[in-house]
Design a protein around this motif. Structure first.
Motif, PDB file in Angstrom:
ATOM      1  N   PRO A  37       0.789  -1.242   0.000  1.00  0.00           N
ATOM      2  CA  PRO A  37       0.000   0.000   0.000  1.00  0.00           C
ATOM      3  C   PRO A  37       0.816   1.285   0.000  1.00  0.00           C
ATOM      4  CG  PRO A  37      -0.078  -1.070   2.156  1.00  0.00           C
ATOM      5  CD  PRO A  37       0.580  -2.030   1.226  1.00  0.00           C
ATOM      6  N   SER A  38       2.125   1.232   0.269  1.00  0.00           N
ATOM      7  CA  SER A  38       2.946   2.441   0.262  1.00  0.00           C
ATOM      8  C   SER A  38       3.891   2.433  -0.940  1.00  0.00           C
ATOM      9  CB  SER A  38       3.753   2.555   1.558  1.00  0.00           C
ATOM     10  OG  SER A  38       4.698   1.521   1.627  1.00  0.00           O
ATOM     11  N   LYS A  39       4.398   3.612  -1.272  1.00  0.00           N
ATOM     12  CA  LYS A  39       5.303   3.735  -2.402  1.00  0.00           C
ATOM     13  C   LYS A  39       6.683   3.155  -2.082  1.00  0.00           C
ATOM     14  CE  LYS A  39       6.776   7.088  -5.891  1.00  0.00           C
ATOM     15  NZ  LYS A  39       6.659   8.497  -6.367  1.00  0.00           N
ATOM     16  N   LEU A  40       7.146   3.373  -0.838  1.00  0.00           N
ATOM     17  CA  LEU A  40       8.438   2.857  -0.391  1.00  0.00           C
ATOM     18  C   LEU A  40       8.234   2.043   0.883  1.00  0.00           C
ATOM     19  CD1 LEU A  40      11.559   2.696  -0.474  1.00  0.00           C
ATOM     20  CD2 LEU A  40      11.588   4.806   0.902  1.00  0.00           C
ATOM     21  N   SER A  41       8.720   0.811   0.880  1.00  0.00           N
ATOM     22  CA  SER A  41       8.598  -0.064   2.040  1.00  0.00           C
ATOM     23  C   SER A  41       9.934  -0.746   2.305  1.00  0.00           C
ATOM     24  CB  SER A  41       7.509  -1.114   1.817  1.00  0.00           C
ATOM     25  OG  SER A  41       7.392  -1.984   2.926  1.00  0.00           O
ATOM     26  N   VAL A  42      10.326  -0.795   3.578  1.00  0.00           N
ATOM     27  CA  VAL A  42      11.599  -1.407   3.983  1.00  0.00           C
ATOM     28  C   VAL A  42      11.333  -2.333   5.164  1.00  0.00           C
ATOM     29  CG1 VAL A  42      13.968  -1.012   4.765  1.00  0.00           C
ATOM     30  CG2 VAL A  42      12.858   0.657   3.272  1.00  0.00           C
ATOM     31  N   VAL A  43      11.914  -3.533   5.144  1.00  0.00           N
ATOM     32  CA  VAL A  43      11.768  -4.480   6.256  1.00  0.00           C
ATOM     33  C   VAL A  43      13.117  -5.110   6.568  1.00  0.00           C
ATOM     34  CG1 VAL A  43       9.369  -5.023   5.682  1.00  0.00           C
ATOM     35  CG2 VAL A  43      11.208  -6.450   4.779  1.00  0.00           C
ATOM     36  N   ALA A  44      13.266  -5.562   7.806  1.00  0.00           N
ATOM     37  CA  ALA A  44      14.452  -6.316   8.228  1.00  0.00           C
ATOM     38  C   ALA A  44      14.083  -7.108   9.467  1.00  0.00           C
ATOM     39  CB  ALA A  44      15.630  -5.387   8.504  1.00  0.00           C
ATOM     40  N   GLY A  45      14.740  -8.233   9.641  1.00  0.00           N
ATOM     41  CA  GLY A  45      14.453  -9.048  10.813  1.00  0.00           C
ATOM     42  C   GLY A  45      15.463 -10.163  10.983  1.00  0.00           C
ATOM     43  N   GLY A  46      15.364 -10.820  12.121  1.00  0.00           N
ATOM     44  CA  GLY A  46      16.261 -11.930  12.415  1.00  0.00           C
ATOM     45  C   GLY A  46      15.612 -12.919  13.358  1.00  0.00           C
ATOM     46  N   PHE A  47      16.213 -14.094  13.435  1.00  0.00           N
ATOM     47  CA  PHE A  47      15.657 -15.191  14.219  1.00  0.00           C
ATOM     48  C   PHE A  47      16.738 -15.834  15.065  1.00  0.00           C
ATOM     49  CE2 PHE A  47      13.192 -14.797  10.357  1.00  0.00           C
ATOM     50  CZ  PHE A  47      11.879 -14.907  10.781  1.00  0.00           C
ATOM     51  N   GLY A  48      16.293 -16.471  16.127  1.00  0.00           N
ATOM     52  CA  GLY A  48      17.111 -17.423  16.856  1.00  0.00           C
ATOM     53  C   GLY A  48      16.517 -18.797  16.638  1.00  0.00           C
ATOM     54  N   ALA A  49      17.346 -19.751  16.237  1.00  0.00           N
ATOM     55  CA  ALA A  49      16.877 -21.110  15.959  1.00  0.00           C
ATOM     56  C   ALA A  49      17.648 -22.078  16.840  1.00  0.00           C
ATOM     57  CB  ALA A  49      17.074 -21.449  14.483  1.00  0.00           C
ATOM     58  N   SER A  50      16.937 -22.750  17.729  1.00  0.00           N
ATOM     59  CA  SER A  50      17.559 -23.698  18.653  1.00  0.00           C
ATOM     60  C   SER A  50      17.039 -25.100  18.363  1.00  0.00           C
ATOM     61  CB  SER A  50      17.246 -23.319  20.102  1.00  0.00           C
ATOM     62  OG  SER A  50      17.757 -24.281  21.003  1.00  0.00           O
ATOM     63  N   ASN A  51      17.942 -26.049  18.222  1.00  0.00           N
ATOM     64  CA  ASN A  51      17.520 -27.431  17.971  1.00  0.00           C
ATOM     65  C   ASN A  51      18.487 -28.409  18.615  1.00  0.00           C
ATOM     66  OD1 ASN A  51      19.430 -28.666  15.697  1.00  0.00           O
ATOM     67  ND2 ASN A  51      19.096 -26.501  15.236  1.00  0.00           N
ATOM     68  N   LYS A  52      17.974 -29.562  18.960  1.00  0.00           N
ATOM     69  CA  LYS A  52      18.788 -30.602  19.577  1.00  0.00           C
ATOM     70  C   LYS A  52      18.349 -31.953  19.013  1.00  0.00           C
ATOM     71  CE  LYS A  52      20.202 -30.093  23.683  1.00  0.00           C
ATOM     72  NZ  LYS A  52      20.359 -29.940  25.151  1.00  0.00           N
ATOM     73  N   VAL A  53      19.329 -32.773  18.657  1.00  0.00           N
ATOM     74  CA  VAL A  53      19.061 -34.106  18.111  1.00  0.00           C
ATOM     75  C   VAL A  53      19.704 -35.144  19.019  1.00  0.00           C
ATOM     76  CG1 VAL A  53      19.283 -35.626  16.114  1.00  0.00           C
ATOM     77  CG2 VAL A  53      19.060 -33.149  15.775  1.00  0.00           C
ATOM     78  N   THR A  54      18.964 -36.208  19.320  1.00  0.00           N
ATOM     79  CA  THR A  54      19.459 -37.301  20.150  1.00  0.00           C
ATOM     80  C   THR A  54      19.497 -38.585  19.337  1.00  0.00           C
ATOM     81  OG1 THR A  54      18.516 -36.295  22.136  1.00  0.00           O
ATOM     82  CG2 THR A  54      19.118 -38.617  22.274  1.00  0.00           C
ATOM     83  N   PHE A  55      20.641 -39.272  19.390  1.00  0.00           N
ATOM     84  CA  PHE A  55      20.803 -40.555  18.700  1.00  0.00           C
ATOM     85  C   PHE A  55      20.977 -41.660  19.732  1.00  0.00           C
ATOM     86  CE2 PHE A  55      24.023 -43.727  17.628  1.00  0.00           C
ATOM     87  CZ  PHE A  55      23.388 -44.418  16.596  1.00  0.00           C
ATOM     88  N   GLN A  56      20.358 -42.806  19.466  1.00  0.00           N
ATOM     89  CA  GLN A  56      20.570 -43.989  20.294  1.00  0.00           C
ATOM     90  C   GLN A  56      20.770 -45.205  19.413  1.00  0.00           C
ATOM     91  OE1 GLN A  56      17.351 -45.731  22.789  1.00  0.00           O
ATOM     92  NE2 GLN A  56      18.868 -45.683  24.445  1.00  0.00           N
ATOM     93  N   ASN A  57      21.829 -45.964  19.709  1.00  0.00           N
ATOM     94  CA  ASN A  57      22.044 -47.242  19.058  1.00  0.00           C
ATOM     95  C   ASN A  57      21.095 -48.245  19.703  1.00  0.00           C
ATOM     96  OD1 ASN A  57      23.072 -49.932  18.521  1.00  0.00           O
ATOM     97  ND2 ASN A  57      24.949 -48.961  17.781  1.00  0.00           N
ATOM     98  N   THR A  58      20.163 -48.788  18.943  1.00  0.00           N
ATOM     99  CA  THR A  58      19.132 -49.653  19.522  1.00  0.00           C
ATOM    100  C   THR A  58      19.681 -51.010  19.938  1.00  0.00           C
ATOM    101  OG1 THR A  58      18.516 -50.239  17.252  1.00  0.00           O
ATOM    102  CG2 THR A  58      17.205 -48.539  18.347  1.00  0.00           C
ATOM    103  N   SER A  59      20.905 -51.346  19.528  1.00  0.00           N
ATOM    104  CA  SER A  59      21.511 -52.611  19.938  1.00  0.00           C
ATOM    105  C   SER A  59      22.313 -52.452  21.230  1.00  0.00           C
ATOM    106  CB  SER A  59      22.416 -53.161  18.830  1.00  0.00           C
ATOM    107  OG  SER A  59      21.668 -53.444  17.668  1.00  0.00           O
TER     108      SER A  59
END
Length: 411
Positions: free
Chosen positions: A57-79
């Motif tokens: 809706p405007s003639k000039l538009s400016v945006v900026a942003g950032g994220f924090g992404a946290s993840n954890k993976v667990t592995f188990q040998n089933t044997s």
């Protein structure tokens, strides 16, 4: 044994760079509504569909942003029941965009984003150390674009994509008493995007967009063996001091997006998206080394490994309600498919079928908008057996994201 050892290590590492999974974090407001795309209130629409900038809706538009992404993976040998867990640093995807209406029916824009990436760190002595100990993967998309209004209710837009990428990957080479680092910070690629955006009446926004694959060209990657110098002749790198160069074409996949937003009332809207990702391009990966005889072809310096990826779909549903003229409340949900079967599971870029819930709040202060959002992912656990790497077990994951974005519709 030497060839088997190095084949597993090298193909695992570079594979992650090629298959760095799509990061759906290109708009804070969009994430709060399940990362849906049919929103043309400001320049954040530029990444999702270049045609959408015609309806800002405007003639000039400016945006900026950032994220924090946290993840954890667990592995188990089933044997053996032995476990390992990642200790990943916080990922920080960012984005920025600007759009300017040159004429009533002509708009120009630019988008910067990080749509592919991964950060993962496993223990140095875990069961899969020969595949990965630590990975830092980054990609940067630079997209200039143009949009033309075909009618008061329809527009077409197109963009050029210039991409740069970096991978810094370390894995164990235990039978040689050390580790291997793969580094390339000069990979580049090119692509394009185009789309149509429609506002047939005051209640509907409809977005149809395509983003092409980008073939990242790694022309001068470095493979460094951190082992005893007495072993350099064993791997054909006595002259180079344990260092070799490699070339590879590392594809980032294409994406088709169909999106729609319906304004149920002037204060309440509902959005839905369907994404289709062309992961099937990863049928195999070819690496070409200068000297190291680690290949499996007639030329021993060329290594070809199967990947067996498949195309995937994502389903998204989000909503926004204007609590007041200044405050918007947002919710969302989406389902994202993994691009490979259990038999092809890899720990460098572990992937799961995942349900994600999202939420956020937006504030309007005249021309300035401030948005916050968060998401909680519920990946489905996997029991796998990858015969190519002789790697089997069970994997679980959890992840959450949060973001802060600013928008300014100047005039």
């Amino acid at each position: 044994m030497k060839r088997i050892l190095m084949t597993a290590a090298l193909t695992a590492g570079v594979m992650a760079y090629a298959g760095g999974f799509r990061v759906s974090l290109q708009g804070v407001k969009q994430l709060a509504m399940a990362h849906t795309s049919a929103h043309a209130e400001d320049a954040s629409v530029a990444f999702f569909n270049p045609a959408g900038i015609s309806f800002i809706p405007s003639k000039l538009s400016v945006v900026a942003g950032g994220f924090g992404a946290s993840n954890k993976v667990t592995f188990q040998n089933t044997s053996t029941l032995q476990q390992a867990e990642t200790d990943n640093p916080l990922g920080t995807p960012i984005y920025a965009a600007v759009a300017y209406k040159v004429l009533d029916n002509l708009s120009l824009g630019f988008s910067f984003s990080t749509p592919f990436g991964s950060t993962i760190e496993w223990p140095t002595t875990w069961e899969g150390a020969e595949m990965v100990q630590k990975l830092e993967l980054k990609s940067y998309y630079f997209q200039p674009m143009v949009s033309v209004k075909l009618a008061p209710w329809a527009s077409f837009g197109a963009s050029y994509i210039y991409a740069r990428g970096k991978v810094d990957w370390t894995k164990g080479v235990t039978q040689l008493g050390g580790s291997l680092n793969l580094l390339d910070d000069e990979a580049t690629g090119h692509g394009f995007g185009f789309g149509f955006y429609f506002q047939p009446d005051s209640q509907w926004d409809v977005s149809v967009a395509y983003r092409s694959p980008v073939d990242m060209k790694a022309e001068n990657g470095t493979a460094t063996f951190n082992i005893s110098s007495a072993l350099y002749p064993n791997i054909g790198l006595a002259v180079t001091g344990g260092v070799d160069r490699f070339k590879a074409t590392l594809p980032l996949v294409d994406e088709v997006t169909l999106g729609a937003t319906y304004k149920v009332t002037p204060k309440w809207l509902i959005s839905a998206d369907f994404n289709y990702h062309g992961w099937e391009r990863y049928s195999k990966l070819t690496l070409d080394f200068d000297n190291a005889p680690v290949g499996n072809q007639a030329d021993p310096t060329i290594l070809v490994s199967p990947k067996n990826f498949k195309n995937t779909k994502t389903f998204r549903l989000g909503t926004q309600y204007m609590v007041t003229d200044m405050i918007a409340a947002r919710l969302g949900w989406y389902y994202d498919e993994s691009p490979y079967d259990d038999k092809d599971f890899i720990p460098e870029t572990p992937s799961f079928d995942s349900y994600v819930v999202t939420a956020g709040v937006g504030f309007k202060f005249n021309k300035l908008g401030v948005d916050v959002s968060g998401a909680y992912a519920m990946p489905q656990s996997r029991t796998f057996n990858n015969p190519y790497y002789n790697f089997a077990g069970q994997a679980k994951a959890k992840a959450f994201y949060f973001g802060l974005g600013l928008s300014y519709n100047a005039f």
